[in-house]
Design a protein around this motif. Structure first.
Motif, PDB file in Angstrom:
ATOM      1  N   PRO A  19     -56.836 -55.703 -59.578  1.00 35.22           N
ATOM      2  CA  PRO A  19     -55.808 -55.760 -60.622  1.00 35.22           C
ATOM      3  C   PRO A  19     -55.751 -54.505 -61.498  1.00 35.22           C
ATOM      4  N   ALA A  20     -56.868 -53.820 -61.714  1.00 33.91           N
ATOM      5  CA  ALA A  20     -56.875 -52.613 -62.540  1.00 33.91           C
ATOM      6  C   ALA A  20     -56.125 -51.472 -61.867  1.00 33.91           C
ATOM      7  N   ASP A  21     -56.066 -51.457 -60.535  1.00 31.92           N
ATOM      8  CA  ASP A  21     -55.370 -50.393 -59.810  1.00 31.92           C
ATOM      9  C   ASP A  21     -53.856 -50.555 -59.862  1.00 31.92           C
ATOM     10  N   LEU A  22     -53.355 -51.734 -60.141  1.00 29.64           N
ATOM     11  CA  LEU A  22     -51.940 -52.022 -59.982  1.00 29.64           C
ATOM     12  C   LEU A  22     -51.082 -51.694 -61.197  1.00 29.64           C
ATOM     13  N   GLY A  23     -51.513 -51.980 -62.384  1.00 33.27           N
ATOM     14  CA  GLY A  23     -50.679 -51.802 -63.565  1.00 33.27           C
ATOM     15  C   GLY A  23     -49.790 -53.010 -63.770  1.00 33.27           C
ATOM     16  N   VAL A  24     -48.912 -52.945 -64.775  1.00 29.26           N
ATOM     17  CA  VAL A  24     -48.076 -54.093 -65.133  1.00 29.26           C
ATOM     18  C   VAL A  24     -47.056 -54.400 -64.039  1.00 29.26           C
ATOM     19  N   SER A  25     -46.336 -53.408 -63.570  1.00 30.90           N
ATOM     20  CA  SER A  25     -45.331 -53.670 -62.533  1.00 30.90           C
ATOM     21  C   SER A  25     -46.005 -54.098 -61.235  1.00 30.90           C
ATOM     22  N   GLY A  26     -47.145 -53.544 -60.964  1.00 33.15           N
ATOM     23  CA  GLY A  26     -47.894 -53.938 -59.771  1.00 33.15           C
ATOM     24  C   GLY A  26     -48.358 -55.377 -59.843  1.00 33.15           C
ATOM     25  N   LEU A  27     -48.797 -55.817 -61.037  1.00 29.22           N
ATOM     26  CA  LEU A  27     -49.208 -57.207 -61.212  1.00 29.22           C
ATOM     27  C   LEU A  27     -48.023 -58.158 -61.027  1.00 29.22           C
ATOM     28  N   LEU A  28     -46.841 -57.729 -61.509  1.00 28.86           N
ATOM     29  CA  LEU A  28     -45.653 -58.555 -61.319  1.00 28.86           C
ATOM     30  C   LEU A  28     -45.325 -58.696 -59.838  1.00 28.86           C
ATOM     31  N   VAL A  29     -45.417 -57.604 -59.103  1.00 24.86           N
ATOM     32  CA  VAL A  29     -45.189 -57.646 -57.655  1.00 24.86           C
ATOM     33  C   VAL A  29     -46.241 -58.521 -56.991  1.00 24.86           C
ATOM     34  N   LEU A  30     -47.471 -58.412 -57.450  1.00 25.23           N
ATOM     35  CA  LEU A  30     -48.549 -59.224 -56.898  1.00 25.23           C
ATOM     36  C   LEU A  30     -48.290 -60.713 -57.108  1.00 25.23           C
ATOM     37  N   VAL A  31     -47.855 -61.083 -58.303  1.00 28.54           N
ATOM     38  CA  VAL A  31     -47.565 -62.490 -58.593  1.00 28.54           C
ATOM     39  C   VAL A  31     -46.425 -62.983 -57.700  1.00 28.54           C
ATOM     40  N   VAL A  32     -45.386 -62.167 -57.551  1.00 30.23           N
ATOM     41  CA  VAL A  32     -44.269 -62.556 -56.680  1.00 30.23           C
ATOM     42  C   VAL A  32     -44.754 -62.718 -55.244  1.00 30.23           C
ATOM     43  N   LEU A  33     -45.591 -61.809 -54.773  1.00 33.17           N
ATOM     44  CA  LEU A  33     -46.137 -61.937 -53.413  1.00 33.17           C
ATOM     45  C   LEU A  33     -46.979 -63.199 -53.260  1.00 33.17           C
ATOM     46  N   LEU A  34     -47.771 -63.498 -54.283  1.00 27.62           N
ATOM     47  CA  LEU A  34     -48.588 -64.709 -54.227  1.00 27.62           C
ATOM     48  C   LEU A  34     -47.710 -65.959 -54.174  1.00 27.62           C
ATOM     49  N   ILE A  35     -46.620 -65.959 -54.917  1.00 30.92           N
ATOM     50  CA  ILE A  35     -45.709 -67.108 -54.896  1.00 30.92           C
ATOM     51  C   ILE A  35     -45.025 -67.215 -53.540  1.00 30.92           C
ATOM     52  N   LEU A  36     -44.545 -66.096 -53.011  1.00 31.83           N
ATOM     53  CA  LEU A  36     -43.831 -66.108 -51.739  1.00 31.83           C
ATOM     54  C   LEU A  36     -44.728 -66.500 -50.566  1.00 31.83           C
ATOM     55  N   THR A  37     -45.994 -66.143 -50.618  1.00 32.01           N
ATOM     56  CA  THR A  37     -46.904 -66.483 -49.528  1.00 32.01           C
ATOM     57  C   THR A  37     -47.508 -67.874 -49.684  1.00 32.01           C
ATOM     58  N   GLY A  38     -47.211 -68.548 -50.814  1.00 30.26           N
ATOM     59  CA  GLY A  38     -47.689 -69.910 -51.004  1.00 30.26           C
ATOM     60  C   GLY A  38     -49.093 -70.002 -51.551  1.00 30.26           C
ATOM     61  N   ARG A  39     -49.644 -68.883 -51.976  1.00 30.98           N
ATOM     62  CA  ARG A  39     -50.993 -68.918 -52.537  1.00 30.98           C
ATOM     63  C   ARG A  39     -51.004 -69.266 -54.016  1.00 30.98           C
ATOM     64  N   LEU A  40     -49.842 -69.162 -54.657  1.00 32.67           N
ATOM     65  CA  LEU A  40     -49.709 -69.509 -56.075  1.00 32.67           C
ATOM     66  C   LEU A  40     -48.580 -70.521 -56.190  1.00 32.67           C
ATOM     67  N   VAL A  41     -48.927 -71.763 -56.555  1.00 30.23           N
ATOM     68  CA  VAL A  41     -47.941 -72.832 -56.666  1.00 30.23           C
ATOM     69  C   VAL A  41     -48.020 -73.431 -58.066  1.00 30.23           C
ATOM     70  N   PRO A  42     -46.927 -74.037 -58.526  1.00 29.35           N
ATOM     71  CA  PRO A  42     -46.966 -74.693 -59.841  1.00 29.35           C
ATOM     72  C   PRO A  42     -47.935 -75.872 -59.833  1.00 29.35           C
ATOM     73  N   ARG A  43     -48.461 -76.181 -60.998  1.00 28.27           N
ATOM     74  CA  ARG A  43     -49.421 -77.270 -61.119  1.00 28.27           C
ATOM     75  C   ARG A  43     -48.810 -78.593 -60.665  1.00 28.27           C
ATOM     76  N   SER A  44     -47.533 -78.822 -60.978  1.00 28.33           N
ATOM     77  CA  SER A  44     -46.893 -80.085 -60.583  1.00 28.33           C
ATOM     78  C   SER A  44     -46.868 -80.223 -59.060  1.00 28.33           C
ATOM     79  N   THR A  45     -46.644 -79.122 -58.360  1.00 33.32           N
ATOM     80  CA  THR A  45     -46.668 -79.157 -56.890  1.00 33.32           C
ATOM     81  C   THR A  45     -48.073 -79.470 -56.392  1.00 33.32           C
ATOM     82  N   LEU A  46     -49.064 -78.859 -57.008  1.00 33.57           N
ATOM     83  CA  LEU A  46     -50.448 -79.110 -56.629  1.00 33.57           C
ATOM     84  C   LEU A  46     -50.827 -80.572 -56.866  1.00 33.57           C
TER      85      LEU A  46
END
Length: 99
Positions: free
Chosen positions: A9-36
């Motif tokens: 996470p330190a290598d990415l920066g703010v925009s990189g973290l945003l891209v990372l979160v979007v990638l995590l959501i798209l790949t299904g590794r990050l889901v809302p608590r209600s879904t879980l």
């Protein structure tokens, strides 16, 4: 924190973290608590149904075993009975009774 998609996470920066979160959501590794929670509830429902089904299957297996034993006993009883005497088709009923 460990590597995520090959980056820390330190290598990415703010925009990189945003891209990372979007990638995590798209790949299904990050889901809302209600879904879980819904997935866990569904899993528990299926597990309870499976346990109930297995209990019923065990009861059915026991009943089948008992019925098989009873049919074997009935088969032994029937084979141990004496054979019936043959009666002439043209003979009188009274004559057949006298035999």
């Amino acid at each position: 924190m460990g590597d995520i998609f090959g980056f820390t996470p330190a290598d990415l920066g703010v925009s990189g973290l945003l891209v990372l979160v979007v990638l995590l959501i798209l790949t299904g590794r990050l889901v809302p608590r209600s879904t879980l929670v819904d997935m866990r509830d569904e899993r528990d429902t299926w597990r309870a149904a499976h346990d109930k089904s297995e209990t019923a299957r065990q009861a059915e297996r026991e009943m089948t075993t008992e019925l098989l034993e009873l049919s074997r006993t009935a088969g032994h009883v029937l084979t141990s009975l004496p054979k019936p005497r043959e009666v002439d088709a043209g003979a009188d009923v009274a004559e057949a009774a006298d035999r």
